[in-house]
Design a protein around this motif. Structure first.
Motif, mmCIF file in Angstrom:
data_model
loop_
_atom_site.group_PDB
_atom_site.id
_atom_site.type_symbol
_atom_site.label_atom_id
_atom_site.label_comp_id
_atom_site.label_asym_id
_atom_site.label_seq_id
_atom_site.Cartn_x
_atom_site.Cartn_y
_atom_site.Cartn_z
ATOM 1 N N LYS A 4 2.715 5.737 -3.538
ATOM 2 C CA LYS A 4 3.746 6.519 -4.215
ATOM 3 C C LYS A 4 3.597 6.424 -5.733
ATOM 4 C CE LYS A 4 7.188 6.042 -0.557
ATOM 5 N NZ LYS A 4 6.335 5.359 0.411
ATOM 6 N N PHE A 5 3.200 5.256 -6.205
ATOM 7 C CA PHE A 5 3.096 5.019 -7.644
ATOM 8 C C PHE A 5 1.874 5.695 -8.253
ATOM 9 C CE2 PHE A 5 2.015 2.314 -11.334
ATOM 10 C CZ PHE A 5 3.180 2.475 -12.051
ATOM 11 N N GLY B 242 2.627 10.521 -5.609
ATOM 12 C CA GLY B 242 3.747 10.489 -4.673
ATOM 13 C C GLY B 242 5.066 10.752 -5.361
ATOM 14 N N TRP B 243 5.970 9.802 -5.281
ATOM 15 C CA TRP B 243 7.333 10.014 -5.753
ATOM 16 C C TRP B 243 7.524 9.703 -7.222
ATOM 17 C CZ3 TRP B 243 10.492 7.530 -1.197
ATOM 18 C CH2 TRP B 243 10.223 8.251 -0.038
ATOM 19 N N SER C 117 13.663 7.534 -6.008
ATOM 20 C CA SER C 117 12.198 7.511 -5.942
ATOM 21 C C SER C 117 11.654 6.256 -6.616
ATOM 22 C CB SER C 117 11.598 8.773 -6.563
ATOM 23 O OG SER C 117 11.784 8.795 -7.960
ATOM 24 N N TYR C 118 12.234 5.879 -7.748
ATOM 25 C CA TYR C 118 11.805 4.648 -8.424
ATOM 26 C C TYR C 118 12.229 3.415 -7.635
ATOM 27 C CZ TYR C 118 10.444 7.308 -12.532
ATOM 28 O OH TYR C 118 9.821 8.178 -13.384
ATOM 29 N N SER D 182 0.833 -1.211 0.000
ATOM 30 C CA SER D 182 0.000 0.000 0.000
ATOM 31 C C SER D 182 0.865 1.257 0.000
ATOM 32 C CB SER D 182 -0.986 -0.011 1.165
ATOM 33 O OG SER D 182 -0.321 -0.037 2.397
ATOM 34 N N ALA D 183 1.997 1.234 0.705
ATOM 35 C CA ALA D 183 2.904 2.390 0.695
ATOM 36 C C ALA D 183 3.487 2.589 -0.702
ATOM 37 C CB ALA D 183 4.016 2.191 1.716
#
Length: 172
Positions: free
Chosen positions: A31-32, A36-37, A84-85, A26-27
């Motif tokens: 982000k995806f 997010g990042w 980030s990826y 879920s985190a």
């Protein structure tokens, strides 16, 4: 100690493993997909996070140690987009691994290392809880993944690596 490794605890360990996997997936998905990042501003959110960590590296009792702040300044910030990826997909893959019970030990170690890095960056949140659960599951060993795909994957991997070592002329 044998009590916690008893087969009747397998449902408990499986529940904890799936809960931990859900936290990771879920985190990562947030982000995806949640702005997010990842996306058109890849690296922007993590840059803010890392700069916030650097701000916690000063004072009489810093939340971020100077050696980790040096890592952030010299490696993480200049490569924020790559990080980030790496973090996003690392969280997703860790979650998948733990939910399915596939390569569970790898997923637990990867998750624990990510939790440790988040804590070193001065972020508490749920990281101590997740870190502790990961170590409990590593402690109980094979019972953490007795119910999962590792039940099928690990014998195949063992067979593959055993065959290679049997044909290795150096070991003869």
């Amino acid at each position: 100690m044998k009590l916690f490794k008893h087969k009747y605890f397998n449902l408990l360990w499986t529940s904890l493993r799936i809960w931990l996997g859900y936290q990771w997936i879920s985190a990562g998905l947030e982000k995806f997909t949640g702005g997010g990042w990842i996306g058109s501003t890849a690296g922007t959110a993590i840059t803010g996070f890392l700069k916030g960590s650097l701000a916690k590296a000063s004072g009489a009792h810093p939340a971020v140690q100077s050696w980790y702040a040096d890592f952030i300044k010299t490696i993480a910030l200049p490569n924020a987009t790559a990080f980030s990826y790496l973090i996003t997909f690392g969280e997703i893959l860790t979650g998948i691994s733990l939910i399915l019970g596939a390569l569970t030990v790898v997923g637990l170690i990867a998750g624990a290392l990510m939790n440790l890095n988040y804590m070193l960056a001065g972020t508490t949140s749920t990281n101590p809880n997740m870190y502790t659960v990961a170590f409990i599951l590593l402690f109980v060993g094979a019972n953490a993944y007795a119910i999962g795909l590792d039940h099928f994957i690990l014998p195949i991997l063992k067979n593959i690596f055993t065959k290679k070592s049997d044909s290795d002329p150096i070991s003869s």
